[in-house]
Design a protein around this motif. Sequence first.
Motif, PDB file in Angstrom:
ATOM      1  N   GLN A 113       0.822  -1.212   0.000  1.00  0.00           N
ATOM      2  CA  GLN A 113       0.000   0.000   0.000  1.00  0.00           C
ATOM      3  C   GLN A 113       0.849   1.253   0.000  1.00  0.00           C
ATOM      4  O   GLN A 113       2.018   1.263   0.393  1.00  0.00           O
ATOM      5  N   TRP A 114       0.219   2.327  -0.430  1.00  0.00           N
ATOM      6  CA  TRP A 114       0.734   3.686  -0.242  1.00  0.00           C
ATOM      7  C   TRP A 114      -0.134   4.410   0.781  1.00  0.00           C
ATOM      8  O   TRP A 114      -1.361   4.306   0.763  1.00  0.00           O
ATOM      9  N   ASP A 115       0.511   5.179   1.648  1.00  0.00           N
ATOM     10  CA  ASP A 115      -0.172   6.173   2.466  1.00  0.00           C
ATOM     11  C   ASP A 115      -0.180   7.484   1.705  1.00  0.00           C
ATOM     12  O   ASP A 115       0.880   7.977   1.301  1.00  0.00           O
ATOM     13  N   SER A 116      -1.349   8.079   1.520  1.00  0.00           N
ATOM     14  CA  SER A 116      -1.396   9.417   0.939  1.00  0.00           C
ATOM     15  C   SER A 116      -0.940  10.441   1.977  1.00  0.00           C
ATOM     16  O   SER A 116      -0.766  10.123   3.166  1.00  0.00           O
ATOM     17  N   LEU A 117      -0.791  11.677   1.556  1.00  0.00           N
ATOM     18  CA  LEU A 117      -0.331  12.720   2.466  1.00  0.00           C
ATOM     19  C   LEU A 117      -1.408  13.151   3.452  1.00  0.00           C
ATOM     20  O   LEU A 117      -1.123  13.916   4.374  1.00  0.00           O
ATOM     21  N   CYS A 118      -2.642  12.660   3.290  1.00  0.00           N
ATOM     22  CA  CYS A 118      -3.672  12.945   4.294  1.00  0.00           C
ATOM     23  C   CYS A 118      -4.020  11.696   5.104  1.00  0.00           C
ATOM     24  O   CYS A 118      -5.027  11.687   5.815  1.00  0.00           O
TER      25      CYS A 118
END
Length: 349
Positions: A113-118
Amino acid sequence: MTEADGKRWRERPEGSNWGDFGPDDQIGRLNLVTPERRRAAAAEVREGLAFCLSLPLDCPRVQINPRRFPPEMSFSMRGDDPAMNYPYGRMFPGQKDVVCDDRALLSLQYSTQWDSLCHMGFLYDGDGTGEAEATYYNGYRAHDHVHGPFDYLHDREPKDGPYGAARLGIETLAETGLQARGVMIDLFAHVGLEAERIGYDRLMRILEADKVEVEEGDVLCFRTGFDRALLAQYEDVSVEVDPHRCSGLDGFDDRLLQWITDSGAVALVSDNEAVECMPDFKRETPHGSRVPLHNHCLFKLGIPLGEMFLLSDLADWLRANGRSRFLFTAPPLRLPGAVGSPVTGVGTV
């Protein structure tokens, strides 16, 4: 303060880069991936070999995060008929085509997964009023820009949808293509599958021993070996997996955080569950964060975090061939409003 004032904040957090890429920036340090840096990344492709950097989307087989669930697979419908092995002859007599259509209910941050900046914000007083508000990278705010059903700070009535990230959503990262030079940092080769906190001093010794160089615009990939522990359990659910039994970056080491700032890295990726050591939620920084690496990267610097990537196969090949750099390609789903995303990454050498 409103956006009509021209700025969402009067004073940015100490150590942050808010505003450096423009008042409305939503991609943070990915701005440093210039055409020149992409050409340098492409130059790392010498053998033409591609490595999958993603676990199966239903891995781990046994749920280790109580808030995140494996995909629930189902089939689409054509009227009252399941669209699996569906012969078109049921609709058009004499036609011999057969079709399958399916669908899935996803927790977007279950596997690789990627974590978004929010994904992770902070209670911050950016207006200087003495009242902290739920705030995200570059001063974007809860409720104004990231919409949820509850205002937890002010105990207001629930709001109707739509919910999600009107700013800083995962699609902003997808739109960059998220392709850069990857740099493998093989923690497993030095500490094994052990719960060791990797601070600045330890990391510098590892980089020196392996002759790893980091430059502005690089994606740093930290291999801990936890990916293979997850795959072992995926093959045999009786295999026990301890999510705390692997190394991780020590977010409480201020010198490490400063090195991340100075490195020019545009993203941090690991095969463990959080990039930083799994939080015990007992320690916290003087400013009140119990996940200080997430705070430093997502909230302050706009550095996306990639978690539970499949790194070991590529890491072994790179070590055997005396290399540490490769072409990293891993855009998330272009799903507007999402705060995280599964990803099928590729490392090319």
